[in-house]
Scaffold this active site. Structure first.
Site, PDB file in Angstrom:
ATOM      1  N   LYS A 102       0.873  -1.059   0.023  1.00  0.00           N
ATOM      2  CA  LYS A 102      -0.157   0.064   0.007  1.00  0.00           C
ATOM      3  C   LYS A 102       0.976   1.116  -0.070  1.00  0.00           C
ATOM      4  O   LYS A 102       2.169   1.425   0.411  1.00  0.00           O
ATOM      5  CB  LYS A 102      -0.868  -0.127   1.264  1.00  0.00           C
ATOM      6  CG  LYS A 102      -1.936   1.100   1.139  1.00  0.00           C
ATOM      7  CD  LYS A 102      -3.198   0.291   0.372  1.00  0.00           C
ATOM      8  CE  LYS A 102      -4.492   1.023   0.391  1.00  0.00           C
ATOM      9  NZ  LYS A 102      -5.566   0.231   0.182  1.00  0.00           N
ATOM     10  N   GLY A 214     -20.480   7.132   2.530  1.00  0.00           N
ATOM     11  CA  GLY A 214     -19.388   7.288   1.657  1.00  0.00           C
ATOM     12  C   GLY A 214     -20.109   7.318   0.318  1.00  0.00           C
ATOM     13  O   GLY A 214     -21.013   6.459  -0.349  1.00  0.00           O
ATOM     14  N   GLY A 216     -17.933   7.967  -2.853  1.00  0.00           N
ATOM     15  CA  GLY A 216     -16.818   8.088  -3.629  1.00  0.00           C
ATOM     16  C   GLY A 216     -17.077   7.057  -4.624  1.00  0.00           C
ATOM     17  O   GLY A 216     -18.024   6.512  -4.954  1.00  0.00           O
ATOM     18  N   ASN A 217     -15.887   6.680  -5.152  1.00  0.00           N
ATOM     19  CA  ASN A 217     -15.834   5.482  -6.186  1.00  0.00           C
ATOM     20  C   ASN A 217     -16.415   4.186  -5.731  1.00  0.00           C
ATOM     21  O   ASN A 217     -17.248   3.619  -6.445  1.00  0.00           O
ATOM     22  CB  ASN A 217     -14.701   5.074  -6.550  1.00  0.00           C
ATOM     23  CG  ASN A 217     -14.343   3.959  -7.569  1.00  0.00           C
ATOM     24  OD1 ASN A 217     -15.158   4.082  -8.651  1.00  0.00           O
ATOM     25  ND2 ASN A 217     -13.870   2.929  -7.366  1.00  0.00           N
ATOM     26  N   GLY A 219     -18.361   4.040  -2.590  1.00  0.00           N
ATOM     27  CA  GLY A 219     -19.957   4.120  -2.005  1.00  0.00           C
ATOM     28  C   GLY A 219     -20.981   4.449  -3.056  1.00  0.00           C
ATOM     29  O   GLY A 219     -22.238   4.057  -2.883  1.00  0.00           O
TER      30      GLY A 219
HETATM   31  N1  GLU Z   1      -7.152   0.091  -3.165  1.00  0.00           N
HETATM   32  C1  GLU Z   1      -8.096  -0.949  -3.189  1.00  0.00           C
HETATM   33  C2  GLU Z   1      -7.988  -1.792  -2.000  1.00  0.00           C
HETATM   34  O1  GLU Z   1      -8.001  -1.531  -0.961  1.00  0.00           O
HETATM   35  C3  GLU Z   1      -7.765  -1.700  -4.473  1.00  0.00           C
HETATM   36  C4  GLU Z   1      -6.307  -2.212  -4.527  1.00  0.00           C
HETATM   37  C5  GLU Z   1      -5.917  -2.616  -5.792  1.00  0.00           C
HETATM   38  O2  GLU Z   1      -6.588  -2.753  -6.878  1.00  0.00           O
HETATM   39  O3  GLU Z   1      -4.743  -3.237  -5.760  1.00  0.00           O
HETATM   40  O4  GLU Z   1      -8.625  -2.911  -1.959  1.00  0.00           O
END
Ligand code: GLU
Length: 413
Positions: A102, A214, A216-217, A219
């Protein structure tokens, strides 16, 4: 409890139901490596602001590190580490060939112009370029990052390396190497998992009410898909500025239009105003936290009336709250399963980018449905067998897979 402490507690709560050597559990409690970067951002007024960013590699026993990049003022080293740890569990839950990673930058992107966001994104991509790649670590979108930003990331990475490498990032625009079906994948995956749970409980097709925190993308699409595909009534919806509540239901298109016109959901004409805190305690059947971590705590869990919590956000429920909800008979479908649709379709995008064989939207939906439906039923079985919470069952299954690989690889530098 910060998100990282939450993760450690969640691992400890699964351990008694696992047959695993303690050293592997110990290893899982730490990220393998974390990169900290300082990004000098040239502002439109000519000034320069130095921003802090991170990329955490938690575990790669099952494959390259995978996970999004978040732009948010609350991003910190601990938060990024926790989010990368949850990605390790999530990728194992969805049976993807990935470990967990992350990234994030501590910034409020709303304070930046589009040109400043582009320069920041290119700066971040350049700073972490030595630390990632198609077979090393594959970043993707998360809170306040989007397909356009992924495209700047890829373009920067490819210019540094002097070659095309489309699968070094996922969540790209469809026009620039993305996959069909990635946009709503997180919410769609959650909808499939919710459908399976409702089937299990004989509730599919019943008149149930839903509150989504939420817009966003995640919610926004959850509001749309849970209503359109499962026929449930969304009675409350919110964004960071507040929410709207109407027992007769909130029509997705009307709420979306209000948000586009005014910048927020709050003040939506055909509804009562509610705060984000109030939304969580509304008298609804299903609660869908789809924003940030740590919103359901020991303080408000006793007041939650929903019977099902579908965690589309990462880490919305603290371990204390998870236990309080379980004691009240509330079923919590944990983030590592509920929101695994996003990274699953990211994996599909990665495969398509590597092979050059692009799939139809229908194929993407079918493969996603199959993966998450299988994961749900396997986890449900473990939950029933041990009489434990759904999160514990998901961790038991995921950690067994991860440690299964770690044992064969052995412990050495
Ligand atoms: N940010 C998203 C998650 O927390 C997607 C991560 C990704 O597609 O690698 O699962």
């Amino acid at each position: 409890m910060n998100p990282y402490e939450m993760f450690v507690k969640q691992v400890d709560e699964a351990t008694p139901f696992l047959t695993v050597e303690p050293e592997y559990i110990e290893i899982l409690k730490y990220p393998k490596e974390v990169m900290e970067v300082s990004i000098p951002l040239r502002l439109d007024d000519g000034g320069v602001k130095v921003l802090k960013g991170w990329r955490s590699h938690h575990n790669n026993a099952l494959g390259p590190y995978k996970g999004g990049v978040r732009y948010h003022p609350n991003v910190s080293r601990e938060e990024v580490i926790a989010l990368s740890s949850w990605m390790t569990i999530k990728c194992a839950t969805a049976e993807l060939p990935y470990g967990g990673g992350k990234g994030g930058v501590s910034v409020n992107p709303r304070d930046l112009s589009p040109a400043e966001v582009e320069r920041l994104s290119r700066g971040y991509a350049m700073a972490i370029s030595r630390f990632m790649g198609t077979d090393i670590d594959i970043p993707a979108p998360d809170v306040y990052t989007n397909p356009q930003i992924m495209s700047w990331f890829v373009d920067t990475y490819e210019k540094i390396h002097g070659k095309s490498e489309p699968s070094c990032y996922t969540g790209k625009p469809v026009e620039a190497g993305g996959s069909l079906g990635r946009g709503d994948a997180t919410s769609r995956g959650g909808m499939y998992v919710l459908r399976e749970l409702l089937k299990e409980q004989g509730l599919l097709g019943k008149d149930l009410t839903v509150a989504v925190q939420g817009f966003g993308n995640v919610g926004g699409f959850a509001h749309k898909l849970i209503a359109s595909d499962l026929g449930l009534k969304i009675v409350a919806s919110s964004d960071s500025r507040g929410g709207a509540y109407n027992t007769k239901g909130l029509e997705y298109a009307a709420v979306r239009k209000h948000k586009t016109d005014t910048g927020s959901i709050s003040g939506f004409a055909e509804a009562e105003r509610v705060s984000n805190e109030e939304l969580l305690e509304l008298d609804v059947d299903i609660l869908v936290p789809s924003a940030l971590e740590g919103v359901i705590t020991a303080a408000n869990a006793p007041k939650i009336k929903a019977k099902i919590v579908l965690e589309l956000a990462n880490g919305p429920t603290t371990p204390e709250a998870d236990q309080i909800l379980a004691d009240k008979g509330v079923i919590v479908i944990p983030d590592v399963l509920a929101n695994a649709g996003g990274v699953t379709v990211s994996c599909f995008e990665w495969i398509q980018g590597r092979t050059g064989d692009y799939w139809t939207e229908e194929e993407v939906h079918q493969k996603l449905d199959k993966k998450l439906t299988t994961a749900f039923h396997q986890i449900w079985k473990i939950k029933q067998e041990f009489g434990i919470r759904t999160r514990q069952a998901a961790y038991v299954r995921a950690i067994s897979r991860i440690v299964g690989a770690m044992r064969f690889k052995g412990i050495w530098p």
